[in-house]
Scaffold this motif. Structure first.
Motif: not given
Lengths: 113, 113
Positions: A9, A33, A35, A37, A43, A45, A48, A91, A95, A102, A104-106
């Protein structure tokens, strides 16, 4: 369903060190994917995969970044060597199909000092 | 090049009020326009999405309005609640690109009780 799982994390490392971020997509999802941030760029990309094959890596900032997906349930994003400007939240998202919602994870918050 | 411009950057609304977030895009090839909601420490989550063949889509208290000629779309949150306090992102993608999303810069919404 546990959702997209990312680890760690939080990651704090020194400039020049290798960093590996990990992702487990939702089971059965064919697309994965990565990403990034940041406050400055929002955000973005990075890359993928479809069925474990990298399809578009045009967002990968430099050769220091690499991503792999050795099987349908695991992907890594590696930065070697890391630099302070790589500090961001990374991230992973997956999908079912290319145009499915889509998930997303945390995220992994990376700090490079 | 920022292809999706989002405004405002931050928004404060009283409980029960209407929250409105706007996005403008440049690429007329975009054909998929999702909105994502992100809470602190979490990844973005798909809220609602629209394609340009309709001018409006409503899901509960959330409505997307789409103006193809103006190249603009907006998110309306009716009867805003403190639990809606989050960062909202608009996004867009071109045909066949699915979840290769170009994100707006985000709007931090605070709903005051």
């Amino acid at each position: 369903d546990a959702g997209v799982i990312q680890s760690p994390r939080h990651e704090v490392t020194e400039m020049g060190q290798e960093v590996t971020l990990r992702c487990k997509p939702i089971s059965g999802h064919d697309y994965l994917f990565w990403y990034r941030q940041t406050m400055m760029r929002g955000l973005e990309l990075l890359i993928y995969f479809n069925n474990n094959v990298p399809i578009d890596d045009s967002g990968m900032p430099e050769d220091r970044f690499s991503a792999k997906m050795p099987n349908a349930s695991f992907s890594t994003l590696k930065i070697q060597p890391s630099e302070p400007r790589d500090s961001a939240v990374y991230f992973c998202a997956s999908s079912l199909r290319h145009n499915s919602p889509l998930h997303f994870g945390n995220g992994t918050r990376l700090t490079v000092t | 090049q920022q292809q999706v411009k989002q405004s405002p950057q931050s928004l404060i609304v009283q409980k029960g009020g209407i929250s409105i977030i706007n996005c403008a895009y440049e690429n007329t090839a975009f054909d998929y326009f999702p909105w994502y909601q992100q809470f602190p420490g979490k990844g973005p989550a798909l809220l609602i999405a629209i394609r340009p063949d309709v001018s409006e889509k409503k899901e509960g208290r959330f409505t997307i309005s789409f103006n193809k000629s103006a190249k603009q779309f907006s998110l309306h949150i009716m009867d805003s609640q403190p639990g809606d306090s989050a960062t909202y992102f608009c996004a867009a993608s071109i045909p066949g690109a699915g979840n290769m999303l170009t994100f707006g810069g985000g709007t931090r919404l605070m709903v005051k009780p």
